[in-house]
Motif scaffolding. Sequence first.
Motif, PDB file in Angstrom:
ATOM      1  N   GLY A   1       0.830  -1.196   0.000  1.00 43.80           N
ATOM      2  CA  GLY A   1       0.000   0.000   0.000  1.00 43.80           C
ATOM      3  C   GLY A   1       0.864   1.245   0.000  1.00 43.80           C
ATOM      4  N   GLU A   2       0.231   2.356  -0.362  1.00 46.55           N
ATOM      5  CA  GLU A   2       0.953   3.618  -0.447  1.00 46.55           C
ATOM      6  C   GLU A   2       0.256   4.706   0.356  1.00 46.55           C
ATOM      7  OE1 GLU A   2       2.509   2.893  -5.017  1.00 46.55           O
ATOM      8  OE2 GLU A   2       1.073   4.497  -4.634  1.00 46.55           O
ATOM      9  N   LEU A   3       1.063   5.653   0.803  1.00 51.00           N
ATOM     10  CA  LEU A   3       0.572   6.890   1.391  1.00 51.00           C
ATOM     11  C   LEU A   3       0.953   8.001   0.415  1.00 51.00           C
ATOM     12  CD1 LEU A   3       2.261   5.332   4.071  1.00 51.00           C
ATOM     13  CD2 LEU A   3       0.473   6.739   5.052  1.00 51.00           C
ATOM     14  N   TRP A   4      -0.033   8.776   0.001  1.00 49.47           N
ATOM     15  CA  TRP A   4       0.219   9.940  -0.842  1.00 49.47           C
ATOM     16  C   TRP A   4       0.109  11.159   0.057  1.00 49.47           C
ATOM     17  CZ3 TRP A   4      -3.360   8.831  -5.657  1.00 49.47           C
ATOM     18  CH2 TRP A   4      -2.913   7.669  -6.297  1.00 49.47           C
TER      19      TRP A   4
ATOM     20  N   GLU B   1      -3.200  16.674   4.112  1.00 53.89           N
ATOM     21  CA  GLU B   1      -3.884  15.383   4.056  1.00 53.89           C
ATOM     22  C   GLU B   1      -2.990  14.284   3.505  1.00 53.89           C
ATOM     23  OE1 GLU B   1      -7.063  16.684   1.471  1.00 53.89           O
ATOM     24  OE2 GLU B   1      -6.171  15.609  -0.223  1.00 53.89           O
ATOM     25  N   VAL B   2      -3.412  13.067   3.810  1.00 56.53           N
ATOM     26  CA  VAL B   2      -2.777  11.860   3.300  1.00 56.53           C
ATOM     27  C   VAL B   2      -3.868  11.051   2.610  1.00 56.53           C
ATOM     28  CG1 VAL B   2      -1.528   9.730   3.892  1.00 56.53           C
ATOM     29  CG2 VAL B   2      -1.163  11.811   5.244  1.00 56.53           C
ATOM     30  N   GLU B   3      -3.533  10.511   1.457  1.00 57.95           N
ATOM     31  CA  GLU B   3      -4.458   9.582   0.803  1.00 57.95           C
ATOM     32  C   GLU B   3      -3.810   8.201   0.812  1.00 57.95           C
ATOM     33  OE1 GLU B   3      -6.709   8.742  -3.439  1.00 57.95           O
ATOM     34  OE2 GLU B   3      -5.941  10.770  -3.049  1.00 57.95           O
ATOM     35  N   LEU B   4      -4.540   7.204   1.288  1.00 60.61           N
ATOM     36  CA  LEU B   4      -4.078   5.820   1.206  1.00 60.61           C
ATOM     37  C   LEU B   4      -4.445   5.316  -0.182  1.00 60.61           C
ATOM     38  CD1 LEU B   4      -5.136   4.354   4.667  1.00 60.61           C
ATOM     39  CD2 LEU B   4      -3.158   5.772   4.074  1.00 60.61           C
ATOM     40  N   ALA B   5      -3.523   4.613  -0.823  1.00 62.46           N
ATOM     41  CA  ALA B   5      -3.740   4.252  -2.223  1.00 62.46           C
ATOM     42  C   ALA B   5      -3.057   2.938  -2.583  1.00 62.46           C
ATOM     43  CB  ALA B   5      -3.221   5.371  -3.124  1.00 62.46           C
TER      44      ALA B   5
END
Length: 156
Positions: A64-67, A74-78
């Motif tokens: 998984g990634e954190l943007w 903010e952080v988007e999980l992707a």
Amino acid sequence: MDLLPFDTGHATTVASWPVSAAEVVMWCGLRDFPVAGSTVAAWQHETDVSARMLVEGEQLVGYGELWLDAEEDEVELARIIVAPGARGRGLGRVLVRGLLAEARRSGLSEVFMRVHPDNAGALRCYRGAGFGPVDAESAEAWNAGQPVDYVWLRHT
């Protein structure tokens, strides 16, 4: 179970996890099947992307990634995916909770994610990890220009 920084030596393995073209679209939005290992490796060079891998013993079981977006606070999980042989054991939720902990350590205030509307399993997982839908107005604005109308979620 350990959540570690992603090692690009595992890019080909992660790229092999989607088992169909439809799964690739739901995972990362690409139309190419299979996904090339070089594509996953290249993601590691994107600005403000921090990738993690979930390891059980010696086996890689999740990615998984954190943007990170400091300007928007903010952080988007992707691009979250679990290895096909490890699915159905709750590892998706373990991975998401680990990514959430990393997101909180970033110091950014909000944590979001977008989910393909046909990905029912992922939606159950993320709701179980404490995510809920954003307001309809925000979802509509954020979906402008997107290839599908994603389900946008915020960690509550």
